[in-house]
Design a protein around this motif. Sequence first.
Motif, mmCIF file in Angstrom:
data_model
loop_
_atom_site.group_PDB
_atom_site.id
_atom_site.type_symbol
_atom_site.label_atom_id
_atom_site.label_comp_id
_atom_site.label_asym_id
_atom_site.label_seq_id
_atom_site.Cartn_x
_atom_site.Cartn_y
_atom_site.Cartn_z
ATOM 1 N N PHE A 139 13.424 -2.557 -9.431
ATOM 2 C CA PHE A 139 13.223 -1.998 -7.921
ATOM 3 C C PHE A 139 12.405 -2.432 -7.088
ATOM 4 O O PHE A 139 11.480 -2.709 -7.488
ATOM 5 C CB PHE A 139 13.304 -0.181 -8.115
ATOM 6 C CG PHE A 139 12.112 0.160 -8.267
ATOM 7 C CD1 PHE A 139 11.287 0.685 -7.608
ATOM 8 C CD2 PHE A 139 12.061 0.462 -9.950
ATOM 9 C CE1 PHE A 139 10.043 1.247 -8.102
ATOM 10 C CE2 PHE A 139 11.010 1.112 -10.611
ATOM 11 C CZ PHE A 139 9.774 1.379 -9.454
ATOM 12 N N LEU A 140 12.556 -2.435 -5.959
ATOM 13 C CA LEU A 140 11.548 -2.766 -4.760
ATOM 14 C C LEU A 140 10.810 -1.517 -4.302
ATOM 15 O O LEU A 140 11.489 -0.612 -3.494
ATOM 16 C CB LEU A 140 11.976 -3.419 -3.662
ATOM 17 C CG LEU A 140 11.254 -3.800 -2.352
ATOM 18 C CD1 LEU A 140 10.179 -4.859 -3.037
ATOM 19 C CD2 LEU A 140 11.977 -4.566 -1.288
ATOM 20 N N ALA A 141 9.504 -1.307 -4.526
ATOM 21 C CA ALA A 141 8.777 -0.095 -4.429
ATOM 22 C C ALA A 141 8.597 -0.145 -2.707
ATOM 23 O O ALA A 141 7.916 -0.781 -2.502
ATOM 24 C CB ALA A 141 7.611 0.149 -5.102
ATOM 25 N N ARG A 142 8.840 1.106 -2.263
ATOM 26 C CA ARG A 142 8.695 1.593 -0.883
ATOM 27 C C ARG A 142 8.345 2.952 -0.743
ATOM 28 O O ARG A 142 8.846 3.684 -1.123
ATOM 29 C CB ARG A 142 10.032 0.936 -0.071
ATOM 30 C CG ARG A 142 9.962 1.398 1.423
ATOM 31 C CD ARG A 142 11.084 0.859 2.140
ATOM 32 N NE ARG A 142 12.085 1.534 1.745
ATOM 33 C CZ ARG A 142 12.672 2.847 2.110
ATOM 34 N NH1 ARG A 142 12.126 3.448 3.181
ATOM 35 N NH2 ARG A 142 13.724 3.130 1.645
ATOM 36 N N GLY A 143 7.144 3.062 0.260
ATOM 37 C CA GLY A 143 6.724 4.313 0.367
ATOM 38 C C GLY A 143 5.945 4.774 -0.975
ATOM 39 O O GLY A 143 5.095 3.733 -1.662
ATOM 40 N N GLU A 144 5.244 5.879 -0.914
ATOM 41 C CA GLU A 144 4.467 6.581 -2.016
ATOM 42 C C GLU A 144 4.728 7.070 -3.193
ATOM 43 O O GLU A 144 5.947 7.456 -3.252
ATOM 44 C CB GLU A 144 3.571 7.662 -1.073
ATOM 45 C CG GLU A 144 2.804 7.435 0.130
ATOM 46 C CD GLU A 144 1.917 6.361 -0.047
ATOM 47 O OE1 GLU A 144 1.152 6.376 -1.233
ATOM 48 O OE2 GLU A 144 1.662 5.292 0.688
ATOM 49 N N PRO A 145 4.149 6.560 -4.322
ATOM 50 C CA PRO A 145 4.545 7.070 -5.539
ATOM 51 C C PRO A 145 4.166 8.641 -5.689
ATOM 52 O O PRO A 145 3.465 8.988 -4.815
ATOM 53 C CB PRO A 145 3.737 6.378 -6.505
ATOM 54 C CG PRO A 145 2.403 5.850 -5.594
ATOM 55 C CD PRO A 145 2.947 5.681 -4.252
ATOM 56 N N PRO A 146 4.664 9.216 -6.533
ATOM 57 C CA PRO A 146 5.420 8.672 -8.132
ATOM 58 C C PRO A 146 6.905 8.665 -7.567
ATOM 59 O O PRO A 146 7.261 9.108 -6.734
ATOM 60 C CB PRO A 146 5.115 9.905 -8.923
ATOM 61 C CG PRO A 146 5.127 11.092 -7.995
ATOM 62 C CD PRO A 146 4.491 10.669 -6.795
ATOM 63 N N PRO A 193 5.376 -5.734 -5.383
ATOM 64 C CA PRO A 193 6.026 -4.488 -5.284
ATOM 65 C C PRO A 193 7.403 -4.302 -6.046
ATOM 66 O O PRO A 193 8.167 -3.245 -5.972
ATOM 67 C CB PRO A 193 6.476 -4.526 -3.749
ATOM 68 C CG PRO A 193 6.869 -5.877 -3.394
ATOM 69 C CD PRO A 193 5.811 -6.647 -4.146
ATOM 70 N N TRP A 194 7.673 -5.347 -6.827
ATOM 71 C CA TRP A 194 9.062 -5.164 -7.618
ATOM 72 C C TRP A 194 8.542 -4.790 -9.030
ATOM 73 O O TRP A 194 7.534 -5.320 -9.589
ATOM 74 C CB TRP A 194 9.594 -6.464 -7.684
ATOM 75 C CG TRP A 194 10.261 -6.979 -6.479
ATOM 76 C CD1 TRP A 194 11.518 -6.834 -6.001
ATOM 77 C CD2 TRP A 194 9.881 -7.994 -5.525
ATOM 78 N NE1 TRP A 194 11.837 -7.223 -4.848
ATOM 79 C CE2 TRP A 194 10.801 -8.030 -4.753
ATOM 80 C CE3 TRP A 194 8.567 -8.717 -5.588
ATOM 81 C CZ2 TRP A 194 10.741 -8.773 -3.633
ATOM 82 C CZ3 TRP A 194 8.558 -9.570 -4.617
ATOM 83 C CH2 TRP A 194 9.481 -9.799 -3.551
ATOM 84 N N TYR A 195 9.417 -4.028 -9.825
ATOM 85 C CA TYR A 195 9.008 -3.314 -10.926
ATOM 86 C C TYR A 195 10.253 -3.402 -11.903
ATOM 87 O O TYR A 195 11.341 -3.056 -11.147
ATOM 88 C CB TYR A 195 8.397 -1.794 -10.782
ATOM 89 C CG TYR A 195 7.168 -1.830 -10.203
ATOM 90 C CD1 TYR A 195 5.923 -1.913 -10.924
ATOM 91 C CD2 TYR A 195 7.129 -1.609 -8.936
ATOM 92 C CE1 TYR A 195 4.717 -2.053 -10.305
ATOM 93 C CE2 TYR A 195 5.996 -1.436 -8.186
ATOM 94 C CZ TYR A 195 4.769 -1.599 -8.869
ATOM 95 O OH TYR A 195 3.348 -1.547 -8.408
ATOM 96 N N ARG A 196 10.010 -3.618 -12.994
ATOM 97 C CA ARG A 196 11.369 -3.720 -13.858
ATOM 98 C C ARG A 196 11.147 -2.792 -15.100
ATOM 99 O O ARG A 196 10.068 -2.507 -15.586
ATOM 100 C CB ARG A 196 11.202 -5.194 -14.687
ATOM 101 C CG ARG A 196 12.219 -5.655 -15.866
ATOM 102 C CD ARG A 196 12.293 -6.937 -16.093
ATOM 103 N NE ARG A 196 10.784 -7.418 -16.361
ATOM 104 C CZ ARG A 196 10.369 -7.558 -17.793
ATOM 105 N NH1 ARG A 196 11.396 -7.083 -18.741
ATOM 106 N NH2 ARG A 196 9.401 -7.929 -17.932
ATOM 107 N N LEU A 197 12.227 -1.961 -15.423
ATOM 108 C CA LEU A 197 12.385 -0.974 -16.286
ATOM 109 C C LEU A 197 13.665 -1.236 -17.131
ATOM 110 O O LEU A 197 14.713 -1.518 -16.652
ATOM 111 C CB LEU A 197 12.687 0.335 -15.390
ATOM 112 C CG LEU A 197 13.227 1.634 -16.069
ATOM 113 C CD1 LEU A 197 12.017 2.195 -17.226
ATOM 114 C CD2 LEU A 197 13.819 2.835 -15.217
ATOM 115 N N GLU A 198 13.256 -1.276 -18.309
ATOM 116 C CA GLU A 198 14.322 -1.149 -19.417
ATOM 117 C C GLU A 198 14.732 0.304 -19.520
ATOM 118 O O GLU A 198 14.131 1.073 -19.925
ATOM 119 C CB GLU A 198 13.790 -1.907 -20.847
ATOM 120 C CG GLU A 198 13.469 -3.345 -20.605
ATOM 121 C CD GLU A 198 13.353 -3.824 -22.167
ATOM 122 O OE1 GLU A 198 13.602 -2.918 -23.194
ATOM 123 O OE2 GLU A 198 13.054 -5.043 -22.146
#
Length: 450
Positions: free
Chosen positions: A354-361, A39-44
Amino acid sequence: MGKLSVAVVGMSAVLSAWAQEAPTDFASQVPLSVSGNGPWYRLELPLAVQLNARQADLSDVRVFNAAGEPQAYALSRQASQRTESRHVVDVKWFPLYAADTRQTLPGVVMKTTPEGTLVEIKPSAATKPGKQVLRGWVLDASAIKAPLQQLSLDWSREQDGFQRFSIEASDDLQHWESWGDGQVARLSFADERVEQHDVSLPGQSARYLRLVWQGQAAPLLTSAKLASATSSNLPLPLVWSQPLAGTRLKAGEYSWQLPTGLSVERLRIELKQPNTLAPVMLAGRSDARQAWQPLSNGLLYRLAQNGQDVVQDELQLPGQVVNQLKLQVDERGGGLGTEAPALRFAVRTTQLVFLARGEPPFSLALGNASVKAANLPLSTLIPDYSFERLKALGQAKIAGEVAVAPPAVTAAVESGPNWKKLGLWAVLLLGVAALGAMAYSLLRKPPVAR
């Protein structure tokens, strides 16, 4: 005291709801796309994000889900990625010969020890005898196990001027990978000597480097050194801006206003005219009321050599936060013209995890001068955090354009009263008053007879 507890809990809930941030609290939002394992995503963060933020340390950057709920996040900056130490090693070099400066390198036989140390290079049996021209050098880096960061060369004093060469890397002396081009120089100008000995390398490991001079004979080397990093936590890459127009203050003096305060590490000055030679001094400041502070100096040039341009148009800066830049040019070299040259600046990439929580987008929001920093340390966001774990996280990317709002509009919006903050303080004061009244009432209540 039960009523008191209920009152405290109720007030906390009101304050929490009032203080909850929403995407509409920020000047800009841009959608994100995610891929890979969560659930973790990395963004430059693109440079446009840093230019559109209202706070230089990116305290006003947030990530929201489809319901407008903020996501827990961390910022990974240069400080957390810095190399632990550097080692500089003198290495051995071996000559490469060819029939002339245009011919590709002939076949050679290279001998190594069982440990991989290079001991000899000689022409193969198929090489035609005759007069040979020194075309380049092979450097033995087999004793260096860490990624190579920088090459430093010195050469015979009789061979001044520019030295341009290609750089190739290999682990077996058979298969070579291009590492780009290098350029060093030894020049005399205005009774001063300008020497450039260092060439940046891509931060990769290799046992051998091959340097081949382009269109000219190679000089006789007197020293070859390689600097390596002992940690895998290498610096984050640089990102370059679009050209920035400047202002000519007077003859030989130019200035540029940056979109915001930025930790600039390199500058690239546009040199339009051929045969330009300009000794320069660069100063900067973070506020128009401050005095100019010296940042860098050097020699910029664009000169014709062997039918092609040889260009040195970059300056290296210490990375301190600046908002304005001023360049002073020694015009004995001809100057840079009556108009200010365009300038590009480079800063280090900042990564947001960030740690994704809930629904995208999910969406990225930024542009609020009054909010406080909300980022967590990486070790808190990811309990078993390591540098290798960071590289294996899922990827997030910007899925739209980030508009840079004009500073004047921002100032006008921020100059008005912050009703949200005032309301929050009003609720807080009312709550404190209610608690005080309740406590006073409880203290005056007569004790119960036993």
